[in-house]
Design a protein around this motif. Structure first.
Motif, PDB file in Angstrom:
ATOM      1  N   ALA A  97      -0.666  -3.435  11.102  1.00  0.00           N
ATOM      2  CA  ALA A  97      -0.077  -2.429  11.418  1.00  0.00           C
ATOM      3  C   ALA A  97       0.796  -1.934  10.494  1.00  0.00           C
ATOM      4  O   ALA A  97       1.553  -2.700  10.162  1.00  0.00           O
ATOM      5  CB  ALA A  97      -0.118  -1.656  12.763  1.00  0.00           C
ATOM      6  N   ILE A 131      -0.644   1.591  18.464  1.00  0.00           N
ATOM      7  CA  ILE A 131      -0.388   1.474  17.385  1.00  0.00           C
ATOM      8  C   ILE A 131      -1.548   0.021  17.290  1.00  0.00           C
ATOM      9  O   ILE A 131      -0.980  -1.357  16.374  1.00  0.00           O
ATOM     10  CB  ILE A 131      -0.276   2.015  16.069  1.00  0.00           C
ATOM     11  N   VAL A 149      -3.360   0.959  10.686  1.00  0.00           N
ATOM     12  CA  VAL A 149      -3.251   2.107  10.751  1.00  0.00           C
ATOM     13  C   VAL A 149      -2.133   2.255  10.622  1.00  0.00           C
ATOM     14  O   VAL A 149      -0.742   1.600  10.562  1.00  0.00           O
ATOM     15  CB  VAL A 149      -3.269   2.344  12.561  1.00  0.00           C
ATOM     16  N   GLU A 150      -1.733   2.947   9.595  1.00  0.00           N
ATOM     17  CA  GLU A 150      -0.229   3.800   9.142  1.00  0.00           C
ATOM     18  C   GLU A 150       0.237   5.221   9.363  1.00  0.00           C
ATOM     19  O   GLU A 150      -0.113   5.963   9.633  1.00  0.00           O
ATOM     20  CB  GLU A 150      -0.287   4.093   7.640  1.00  0.00           C
ATOM     21  N   ALA A 206      -3.326   4.967  18.127  1.00  0.00           N
ATOM     22  CA  ALA A 206      -4.288   5.159  16.794  1.00  0.00           C
ATOM     23  C   ALA A 206      -5.004   3.495  16.968  1.00  0.00           C
ATOM     24  O   ALA A 206      -4.151   3.184  16.616  1.00  0.00           O
ATOM     25  CB  ALA A 206      -3.785   5.565  15.992  1.00  0.00           C
ATOM     26  N   HIS A 251      -7.140   1.681  15.218  1.00  0.00           N
ATOM     27  CA  HIS A 251      -7.793   1.131  14.053  1.00  0.00           C
ATOM     28  C   HIS A 251      -8.058   2.098  12.951  1.00  0.00           C
ATOM     29  O   HIS A 251      -7.791   3.083  13.025  1.00  0.00           O
ATOM     30  CB  HIS A 251      -9.253   0.902  14.462  1.00  0.00           C
ATOM     31  N   ALA A 289      -6.957   4.114  10.243  1.00  0.00           N
ATOM     32  CA  ALA A 289      -6.444   5.417  10.354  1.00  0.00           C
ATOM     33  C   ALA A 289      -4.562   5.573   9.518  1.00  0.00           C
ATOM     34  O   ALA A 289      -4.270   4.950   9.597  1.00  0.00           O
ATOM     35  CB  ALA A 289      -5.930   6.176  12.120  1.00  0.00           C
ATOM     36  N   TYR A 290      -5.099   6.773   9.758  1.00  0.00           N
ATOM     37  CA  TYR A 290      -3.560   7.608   8.757  1.00  0.00           C
ATOM     38  C   TYR A 290      -2.803   8.297   9.311  1.00  0.00           C
ATOM     39  O   TYR A 290      -3.391   9.653   9.708  1.00  0.00           O
ATOM     40  CB  TYR A 290      -3.641   8.695   7.425  1.00  0.00           C
ATOM     41  N   ALA A 295     -10.739   5.975  15.789  1.00  0.00           N
ATOM     42  CA  ALA A 295     -10.770   5.085  14.207  1.00  0.00           C
ATOM     43  C   ALA A 295     -11.840   5.685  12.655  1.00  0.00           C
ATOM     44  O   ALA A 295     -11.958   6.583  12.773  1.00  0.00           O
ATOM     45  CB  ALA A 295     -12.133   3.785  14.394  1.00  0.00           C
TER      46      ALA A 295
END
Ligand code: UD1
Ligand code: CA
Length: 478
Positions: free
Chosen positions: A350, A364, A368-369, A381, A383, A385-386, A400
């Motif tokens: 992450a 998280i 994921v950012e 969140a 997988h 994702a932003y 995701a």
């Protein structure tokens, strides 16, 4: 008020010599700006002398002077040292001659080197006490291999004591018998300013290196009948200098081990103290566990029971009680900071960036950012994702591959996701946009308009199917 050893003593002024080139580093960066534990070598020395309550701190600069001065000005927290320029660099005595006009006559002067970063506060206090306003106090150490150092030459020993110190002889000027001496000068001394100034005026450069040696003051003291005391340390780390990348790396490991030991003494469980790096400060509550190869930078604090998996890099962050940071997670709060709430699960793989504020029990997951976003308790969140410039409500499930499109090419905009929203996979939330509480966003949607609470929003081409579809065929030759 706390009573310090300085009470009833002369004020202490410090000179840090940092003008030398550091040829053996083979670097364009001035030697004293190379980093130990993430901080410039000379900055370690400045920090330590601040802690002994020095009145004036003078740094002698020469090679790379503007860079060295700029680094100390920006990192000083308002307390900038004085600078004395030494151009060209004609030896340690010459360096001190440049600093002398900045030193009041009523003080005790402590001489240090910018490339000896781990000199300790207690050692300096003891050395100042030894000087006592009337003696020349030298910090010395016995080493197995004295090569390259100034040797402490003593008078023949009286009975069981040691002979008094007569001189320091530099390696290149030493005869065979002197070269065999294993007590060496560390480069650190404490001396009354008035005496120092008269001796500096008498230095010459008639020696093997054609330099003005500060160490010649010992001979003058002997001639003038000023007592010379050698304060011997047995902590080689405190007087270890950095001359080469290999020495820098060795000192870094030793420094890291010392920090690791201190943390373990507080109860922190490090999987392997030899594979731990702290480049800043790490505050830990009870029962913290840190697996191998983690790097901590800036100011990091870990709450009780926090576990950090292998290969994490964590900078400028607060991790609350019971949170777990899984392996290969990168967290950097930079100036804005990052907070990870109680019991949260982060990673593996992450990335938390400045302004990520996660509430309790947030999850998280991998790839994921999160940047400049608040996630309320229980949001997930998991997988790919932003979340950037987003306010995410409690218990939100963020699918995701979904992102917030927070940047229109010129400005950043906010995305607000209400409590209990479910965002499906592969969605684009084009900010500014608000997803009303309890709403659902169908997978693959590109959402450009705000949605009502409780609504299902689907924003994608409607699916069409053609029955019995025949794919094109290759033409047959006949
Ligand atoms: C010096 C001592 C030596 C001691 C050793 C400990 C002298 C003559 N010798 O030797 O007895 O055992 O330190 O490490 O002092 N510097 C300047 N300007 C100069 C020369 C040096 O600012 O013109 C600075 C360097 O940047 C460094 C410090 O002074 O921070 C020491 O210089 P260095 O050349 O390393 O001294 P040594 O020859 O090792
Ligand atoms: Ca030298």
């Amino acid at each position: 008020m706390n009573k310090t050893p300085q009470d009833n003593q002369e004020p202490v002024d410090v000179v840090i010599m940092a003008a030398g080139k550091g040829t053996r580093m083979k670097s364009s960066l001035p030697k004293v700006l190379h980093r130990l534990g993430g901080r410039a070598l000379v900055a370690h020395v400045v920090d330590t002398v601040r802690r002994i309550g020095a009145r004036h701190v003078v740094v002698v600069t020469g090679h790379g002077a503007t860079d060295v001065e700029a680094a100390l000005e920006s990192g000083a927290g308002g307390r900038v040292p004085l600078f004395a320029r030494q151009v060209p660099q004609l030896g340690t005595g010459h360096a001190m001659q440049q600093a002398a006009p900045l030193l009041p006559d009523d003080g005790t002067v402590v001489v240090l080197s910018g490339d000896v970063p781990l000199i300790g506060e207690a050692t300096l206090r003891a050395l100042v006490a030894q000087s006592g306003g009337r003696r020349l106090a030298l910090l010395t150490i016995r080493v197995d291999d004295p090569t390259g150092y100034g040797r402490i030459v003593r008078a023949p020993a009286a009975q069981d004591g040691e002979g008094e110190v007569l001189a320091i002889v530099e390696e290149k000027d030493a005869n065979e018998a002197q070269r065999a001496i294993r007590e060496i000068y560390s480069g650190v001394m404490a001396v009354p300013a008035q005496l120092l100034k008269t001796w500096l005026a008498r230095l010459d450069n008639k020696n093997a290196q054609g330099e003005y040696y500060l160490t010649d003051v010992v001979g003058f003291a002997t001639v003038d009948g000023v007592p010379v005391v050698a304060h011997r340390t047995d902590d080689a780390l405190q007087v270890a200098g950095v001359n080469s990348p290999a020495q820098l790396a060795a000192l870094e490991r030793a420094y890291q081990l010392r920090q690791a030991d201190a943390l373990m003494a507080q109860g922190v469980r490090l999987a392997d103290p030899a594979r731990f790096d702290l480049r800043g400060t790490l505050a830990c509550e009870s029962d913290v566990e840190i697996d191998v190869n983690c790097v901590f930078e800036g100011a990091v604090s870990l709450g009780a029971g926090v576990r950090v998996g292998a290969n994490c890099v964590i900078a400028n962050a607060r991790i609350e009680t019971g949170a777990v940071i899984h392996p290969f997670t990168h967290i950097d709060g930079e100036k804005a900071g990052v907070t990870v709430g109680e019991g949260s699960r982060i990673g593996p793989f992450a990335r938390l960036r400045p302004g990520a504020r996660l509430g309790a029990e947030v999850h998280i997951g991998n790839f994921v950012e999160v940047k400049n976003s608040t996630l309320a308790a229980g949001a997930k969140a998991n997988h790919l994702a932003y979340l950037g410039d987003a306010t995410v409500g409690a218990r939100v499930n963020y699918g995701a591959g979904s992102i917030t499109a927070n940047y229109d090419g010129a400005n950043k905009h906010r995305t607000v996701i209400g409590d209990d929203v479910h965002v499906g996979s592969n969605c684009v939330l084009v900010a500014p946009v608000t997803i009303g509480a309890g709403g659902t966003v169908g997978g693959g949607s590109t959402v450009t308009k705000s949605t009502e609470p409780g609504a299902l929003t689907v924003a994608r081409a409607r699916q069409v199917s053609f029955a019995n579809w025949q794919r094109p065929r290759k033409a047959t030759k006949d």
